[in-house]
Design an enzyme around this catalytic site. Structure first.
Site, PDB file in Angstrom:
ATOM      1  N   TYR A  37      -1.834  11.541   2.586  1.00  0.00           N
ATOM      2  CA  TYR A  37      -2.748  11.839   1.478  1.00  0.00           C
ATOM      3  C   TYR A  37      -2.864  13.336   1.225  1.00  0.00           C
ATOM      4  CZ  TYR A  37      -4.214   6.971   1.767  1.00  0.00           C
ATOM      5  OH  TYR A  37      -4.231   5.604   1.764  1.00  0.00           O
ATOM      6  N   HIS A  63      -7.047  -6.742  -0.322  1.00  0.00           N
ATOM      7  CA  HIS A  63      -6.001  -5.717  -0.348  1.00  0.00           C
ATOM      8  C   HIS A  63      -4.942  -5.973   0.728  1.00  0.00           C
ATOM      9  CE1 HIS A  63      -4.233  -1.719  -0.818  1.00  0.00           C
ATOM     10  NE2 HIS A  63      -4.327  -1.552   0.487  1.00  0.00           N
ATOM     11  N   ASP A 105       0.848  -1.188   0.000  1.00  0.00           N
ATOM     12  CA  ASP A 105       0.000   0.000   0.000  1.00  0.00           C
ATOM     13  C   ASP A 105       0.892   1.249   0.000  1.00  0.00           C
ATOM     14  OD1 ASP A 105      -2.976   0.941   0.442  1.00  0.00           O
ATOM     15  OD2 ASP A 105      -1.845   1.976   1.999  1.00  0.00           O
TER      16      ASP A 105
END
Length: 365
Positions: A278, A333, A166
């Site tokens: 982010y 994931h 990730d």
């Protein structure tokens, strides 16, 4: 005249880009606020309740996973927490976790690879017991890549086998691009090459929709609130729901494993650092150098709810050395926790290719 026209067009494109980003942010915020209001009206008593976990669950102190250590980086002045196992002087295998995780997400790999490697799973900047700078600017990708270089060197190595998932995968890609001499082999789990993601998302609305949370995360404070309400229900859902969770039926984490995540992320301010990753994503300049020269293993869970599988094959365009791609059927994931036996087997196969390289000791700095 031509130069003026080129400059004007560049400014217009930049303006259009930021208008689109802010429009998407506004839309995501409006939808999130509407949902929050609906939840508050439906269950006002519990919506804004959450509790800080005071005691760490026993699994975080499991000695079979390794020893808890700290290293302070001279360049940034930050202190990083990591868990290490295996003999000092053996080849370094460094693990970089994703969002919203911490070193514990590599517990199955720490046990598996400590026989042949000095395995180190680090809490990345802003996570867990590592330092958590308050400035959003402190989480730019150049700082995150520099952290990896400094950690490797502070551990006494000049090369490593680098494993990332990730966000940790994104940083691992970038580290291999910028410091190719420091990566012996690169193993990535469910994370596309940064250039693949940047090129893919504008032309695939389905992926844009899956990544819409990135626009919401640009807002101050609101994302942290949304993760906290209903006693961190959003965090629990990420790891346990049938759609996004670990395992086919969301049963891949034990209750104690989940409490380990809740222990760290329930601490005051613990969500801000991870979300700040982010908040810098749209200001990252395009990569000038994009090629990865070391051997690469890319593992991808076909049930990834956040990233489309088509991006995995496109990564081949940027890899100049040996490339192996394995799509793992039924895996989510959270691949290394979801299917640890399969992941570990595929990693061993990749690591033992050219086995003569596996057995040497890395020179200490």
């Amino acid at each position: 005249m031509a130069r003026l026209l080129h400059t004007s067009l560049r400014r217009i494109r930049a303006l259009g880009f930021w208008c689109a980003v802010y429009a998407c942010c506004a839309l995501c915020v409006c939808l999130a606020l509407l949902r929050l209001c609906w939840k508050a009206l439906a269950n006002s008593r519990d919506t804004f309740r959450w509790r800080v976990r005071e005691s760490a669950p026993a699994c975080l102190g499991d000695t079979s996973l390794g020893t808890h250590c700290y290293v302070k980086i001279k360049e940034s002045g930050l202190r990083f927490h990591y868990v290490a196992a295996g003999e000092r002087g053996k080849p370094l295998m460094l693990f970089l976790h994703g969002f919203p995780e911490f070193w514990f997400s590599w517990r199955h790999q720490l046990r598996e690879f400590k026989s042949e490697f000095r395995v180190v799973a680090v809490d990345m900047r802003g996570y867990g017991e590592s330092d958590q700078p308050t400035s959003t600017d402190s989480y730019r990708t150049d700082h995150l890549v520099a952290d990896v270089k400094d950690i490797v060197e502070c551990l006494g190595y000049n090369r490593c086998f680098l494993v990332g998932h990730d966000w940790g995968g994104s940083i691992a890609w970038l580290f291999a691009i910028h410091y190719p001499e420091m990566v012996t082999k690169l193993i990535i789990l469910n994370c596309p090459h940064p250039s693949v993601f940047a090129d893919y998302i504008p032309w695939h609305p389905s992926q844009l929709l899956k990544s819409s949370y990135m626009f919401l995360f640009q807002m101050p404070r609101l994302p942290e609130l949304l993760f906290s309400i209903h006693d961190f229900k959003a965090l629990k859902t990420l790891f346990t729901s049938s759609k996004t969770g670990i395992g086919r039926k969301g049963t891949g984490l034990t209750k104690e494993d989940l409490e380990a995540y809740l222990y760290y992320f329930s601490q005051p301010g613990a969500l801000t650092g991870p979300i700040n990753y982010y908040r810098n994503v749209f200001s990252t300049p395009p990569l000038r150098q994009q090629d990865v020269k070391c051997p690469v293993l890319l593992l991808w869970g076909e049930r990834d709810a956040f990233l489309e599988q088509e991006m995995a094959e496109l990564c081949r365009l940027y890899i100049k050395g040996h490339f192996r791609l394995n799509i793992i059927s039924g895996a989510s994931h959270w691949l290394q926790q979801d299917q640890p036996d399969i992941v570990n087997t595929l990693m061993w196969t990749f690591l033992k290719e050219g086995e003569g390289r596996l057995n040497y000791r890395l020179p200490l700095s």
